[in-house]
Design a protein around this motif. Structure first.
Motif, PDB file in Angstrom:
ATOM      1  N   ASP A  96       0.834  -1.210   0.000  1.00  0.00           N
ATOM      2  CA  ASP A  96       0.000   0.000   0.000  1.00  0.00           C
ATOM      3  C   ASP A  96       0.868   1.258   0.000  1.00  0.00           C
ATOM      4  OD1 ASP A  96      -2.190  -1.603   0.098  1.00  0.00           O
ATOM      5  OD2 ASP A  96      -2.691  -1.209   2.205  1.00  0.00           O
ATOM      6  N   LEU A  97       1.946   1.194   0.790  1.00  0.00           N
ATOM      7  CA  LEU A  97       2.810   2.373   0.905  1.00  0.00           C
ATOM      8  C   LEU A  97       3.452   2.707  -0.446  1.00  0.00           C
ATOM      9  CD1 LEU A  97       3.948   4.521   2.793  1.00  0.00           C
ATOM     10  CD2 LEU A  97       5.742   2.932   3.463  1.00  0.00           C
ATOM     11  N   ARG A  98       3.729   1.651  -1.220  1.00  0.00           N
ATOM     12  CA  ARG A  98       4.295   1.872  -2.553  1.00  0.00           C
ATOM     13  C   ARG A  98       3.364   2.705  -3.429  1.00  0.00           C
ATOM     14  NH1 ARG A  98       8.882  -1.194  -3.233  1.00  0.00           N
ATOM     15  NH2 ARG A  98       8.948  -2.829  -1.687  1.00  0.00           N
ATOM     16  N   GLN A  99       2.071   2.642  -3.145  1.00  0.00           N
ATOM     17  CA  GLN A  99       1.085   3.371  -3.953  1.00  0.00           C
ATOM     18  C   GLN A  99       0.762   4.745  -3.358  1.00  0.00           C
ATOM     19  OE1 GLN A  99      -0.533   1.535  -6.477  1.00  0.00           O
ATOM     20  NE2 GLN A  99      -0.229  -0.591  -5.857  1.00  0.00           N
ATOM     21  N   ALA A 100       1.189   4.954  -2.105  1.00  0.00           N
ATOM     22  CA  ALA A 100       0.700   6.107  -1.345  1.00  0.00           C
ATOM     23  C   ALA A 100       1.043   7.456  -1.989  1.00  0.00           C
ATOM     24  CB  ALA A 100       1.223   6.055   0.090  1.00  0.00           C
ATOM     25  N   ILE A 101       2.241   7.535  -2.564  1.00  0.00           N
ATOM     26  CA  ILE A 101       2.636   8.808  -3.168  1.00  0.00           C
ATOM     27  C   ILE A 101       1.757   9.101  -4.387  1.00  0.00           C
ATOM     28  CG2 ILE A 101       4.454  10.075  -4.397  1.00  0.00           C
ATOM     29  CD1 ILE A 101       6.486   8.714  -2.611  1.00  0.00           C
ATOM     30  N   ALA A 102       1.654   8.098  -5.260  1.00  0.00           N
ATOM     31  CA  ALA A 102       0.861   8.278  -6.486  1.00  0.00           C
ATOM     32  C   ALA A 102      -0.595   8.583  -6.153  1.00  0.00           C
ATOM     33  CB  ALA A 102       0.962   7.026  -7.347  1.00  0.00           C
ATOM     34  N   ARG A 103      -1.092   7.990  -5.073  1.00  0.00           N
ATOM     35  CA  ARG A 103      -2.502   8.199  -4.694  1.00  0.00           C
ATOM     36  C   ARG A 103      -2.697   9.429  -3.811  1.00  0.00           C
ATOM     37  NH1 ARG A 103      -4.147   1.938  -3.342  1.00  0.00           N
ATOM     38  NH2 ARG A 103      -4.087   1.210  -5.496  1.00  0.00           N
ATOM     39  N   ASP A 104      -1.609  10.173  -3.599  1.00  0.00           N
ATOM     40  CA  ASP A 104      -1.706  11.429  -2.864  1.00  0.00           C
ATOM     41  C   ASP A 104      -2.177  11.233  -1.422  1.00  0.00           C
ATOM     42  OD1 ASP A 104      -1.191  14.081  -2.995  1.00  0.00           O
ATOM     43  OD2 ASP A 104      -3.203  14.668  -3.633  1.00  0.00           O
ATOM     44  N   GLU A 105      -1.705  10.162  -0.778  1.00  0.00           N
ATOM     45  CA  GLU A 105      -2.137   9.869   0.593  1.00  0.00           C
ATOM     46  C   GLU A 105      -1.165  10.387   1.644  1.00  0.00           C
ATOM     47  OE1 GLU A 105      -4.261   5.700  -0.879  1.00  0.00           O
ATOM     48  OE2 GLU A 105      -2.501   5.604   0.411  1.00  0.00           O
ATOM     49  N   LEU A 106       0.012  10.852   1.202  1.00  0.00           N
ATOM     50  CA  LEU A 106       0.993  11.367   2.166  1.00  0.00           C
ATOM     51  C   LEU A 106       0.851  12.876   2.292  1.00  0.00           C
ATOM     52  CD1 LEU A 106       4.281   9.462   1.188  1.00  0.00           C
ATOM     53  CD2 LEU A 106       2.540   8.803   2.856  1.00  0.00           C
ATOM     54  N   PHE A 107       1.070  13.385   3.464  1.00  0.00           N
ATOM     55  CA  PHE A 107       1.145  14.839   3.632  1.00  0.00           C
ATOM     56  C   PHE A 107       2.045  15.171   4.807  1.00  0.00           C
ATOM     57  CE2 PHE A 107      -1.864  15.381   7.228  1.00  0.00           C
ATOM     58  CZ  PHE A 107      -2.531  14.160   7.198  1.00  0.00           C
ATOM     59  N   LEU A 108       2.471  16.424   4.847  1.00  0.00           N
ATOM     60  CA  LEU A 108       3.364  16.862   5.912  1.00  0.00           C
ATOM     61  C   LEU A 108       2.635  17.777   6.886  1.00  0.00           C
ATOM     62  CD1 LEU A 108       6.621  17.747   3.889  1.00  0.00           C
ATOM     63  CD2 LEU A 108       6.252  15.756   5.368  1.00  0.00           C
ATOM     64  N   LEU A 109       2.931  17.590   8.158  1.00  0.00           N
ATOM     65  CA  LEU A 109       2.543  18.578   9.161  1.00  0.00           C
ATOM     66  C   LEU A 109       3.830  19.266   9.590  1.00  0.00           C
ATOM     67  CD1 LEU A 109      -0.037  16.651  11.409  1.00  0.00           C
ATOM     68  CD2 LEU A 109      -0.492  18.225   9.512  1.00  0.00           C
ATOM     69  N   TYR A 110       3.687  20.440  10.171  1.00  0.00           N
ATOM     70  CA  TYR A 110       4.853  21.200  10.611  1.00  0.00           C
ATOM     71  C   TYR A 110       4.698  21.557  12.081  1.00  0.00           C
ATOM     72  CZ  TYR A 110       5.879  21.541   5.683  1.00  0.00           C
ATOM     73  OH  TYR A 110       6.159  21.223   4.376  1.00  0.00           O
ATOM     74  N   GLN A 111       5.738  21.244  12.867  1.00  0.00           N
ATOM     75  CA  GLN A 111       5.695  21.624  14.279  1.00  0.00           C
ATOM     76  C   GLN A 111       6.756  22.687  14.556  1.00  0.00           C
ATOM     77  OE1 GLN A 111       6.808  18.770  17.336  1.00  0.00           O
ATOM     78  NE2 GLN A 111       5.277  19.621  18.726  1.00  0.00           N
ATOM     79  N   PRO A 112       6.329  23.824  15.153  1.00  0.00           N
ATOM     80  CA  PRO A 112       7.296  24.884  15.432  1.00  0.00           C
ATOM     81  C   PRO A 112       8.379  24.449  16.417  1.00  0.00           C
ATOM     82  CG  PRO A 112       5.033  25.706  15.653  1.00  0.00           C
ATOM     83  CD  PRO A 112       4.950  24.215  15.511  1.00  0.00           C
ATOM     84  N   ILE A 113       9.576  24.951  16.175  1.00  0.00           N
ATOM     85  CA  ILE A 113      10.666  24.902  17.151  1.00  0.00           C
ATOM     86  C   ILE A 113      10.787  26.345  17.608  1.00  0.00           C
ATOM     87  CG2 ILE A 113      13.151  24.526  17.476  1.00  0.00           C
ATOM     88  CD1 ILE A 113      12.959  22.464  15.143  1.00  0.00           C
TER      89      ILE A 113
END
Ligand code: C2E
Ligand code: CA
Ligand code: CA
Ligand code: CA
Length: 280
Positions: free
Chosen positions: A29-46
């Motif tokens: 599933d992870l192999r498909q995750a990028i193509a399927r747009d399932e990954l995203f980034l969150l940002y935590q302040p330092i």
């Protein structure tokens, strides 16, 4: 095969099989995750102490699985490391984070987050051409090299013969290097002799104990002497209370990160926060 020792372990094999199967399925599933747009980034302040002004943003990866919902990086990053897919996932993180850093840099100039950091895994450091790829991504997106921070763990730096060379090359390019989860690996202090480090991120397991456990408090305090002596910056991870923040500042910590200041948030939420700061 664990059954050799007696009946006690007869249940073990079917469960291991099931786990291996689940692992393989999730990996596919992870192999498909990028193509399927399932990954995203969150940002935590330092943030900088004592005021809590954001000084940097750490990119933290999320995976929204179509059936299982949000899966923790503590689950899928180790999986991606095992099947080698982390190289492609890591490339996606690098590109996304640099594009975002460039957008903030263009829109907010001096008021953009001074640093954007990304987590780098052992497999990426061992990948031939990784450093060149980072340099190309920075050039393509127009992000100033000094604004990108790479977070590496002691374990990753020591994992292969070439990992530390890669870290040195990144540092020579002008990137900032942060040693992540400091204190949880095995070599700790000796690594600071050989590896160029700009920021020491003191692990939340130590920070979490500073108000209650004497041993943790002593370690957190003495690490400040080490960072001052070596002229590197100290970042306290996992700060969850005002009392912890107060103690860290009193101990000499300049930077902190944790739920007390902000949870990991979407890029849009960070942008709204920057807008608000600009209009104040
Ligand atoms: P990390 O790099 O040590 O990141 C800090 C983790 O602590 C994050 O968990 C963050 O959400 C969490 N955290 C922040 N403040 C607090 C606090 O006050 N209290 C507590 N209890 N936790 C806090 P997250 O986002 O689940 O990430 C877990 C780990 O997954 C990261 O640990 C990092 O090792 C890995 N990871 C995340 N994104 C990436 C990535 O893009 N690439 C790689 N290679 N690893 C990643
Ligand atoms: Ca990190
Ligand atoms: Ca960490
Ligand atoms: Ca960690």
């Amino acid at each position: 095969a664990k059954a050799a020792g007696g009946n006690r372990w007869t249940w073990f094999d079917p469960i291991m099989d099931q786990l291996a199967e689940a692992d393989a399925r999730l990996g596919a599933d992870l192999r498909q995750a990028i193509a399927r747009d399932e990954l995203f980034l969150l940002y935590q302040p330092i943030v900088e102490l004592p005021g809590g002004t954001p000084a940097g943003m750490e990119a933290l990866l999320r995976w929204r699985h179509p059936e299982h919902g949000l899966i923790s990086p503590d689950v899928f990053i180790p999986l991606a490391e095992r099947n080698g897919y982390i190289v492609e996932v890591g490339r996606w993180v690098l590109e996304r984070a640099c594009e975002q850093a460039a957008a903030w840099q263009t829109a907010y100039g001096q008021n953009a987050p001074a640093k954007v950091s990304i987590n780098i895994s052992a497999r990426q450091l061992a990948e031939p051409g990784f450093v060149a790829e980072v340099a190309q991504t920075l050039d393509r997106t127009g992000v100033d090299r000094r604004r990108l921070m790479v977070e590496v763990t002691e374990t990753a730096v020591l994992s292969t013969g070439s990992a530390m060379d890669a870290v040195r090359e990144l540092h020579d390019l002008g990137l900032q290097v942060a040693l992540d989860d400091f204190g949880t690996g095995s070599s700790s202090l000796s690594l600071l002799v050989d590896c160029p480090v700009d920021y020491l991120k003191v692990d939340k397991s130590f920070v979490g104990g500073i108000t209650t456990a004497n041993a943790q408090a002593v370690i957190v305090q003495s690490l400040i002497g080490v960072t001052e002596g070596l002229r590197i910056e100290a970042v306290a991870e996992g700060v969850e209370s005002a009392e912890q923040a107060h103690r860290l500042h009193a101990a000499g910590y300049r930077f902190a990160q944790g739920y007390h200041y902000a949870r990991p948030m979407t890029a849009d939420d960070v942008t709204a926060m920057l807008d608000e700061a600009a209009n104040r």
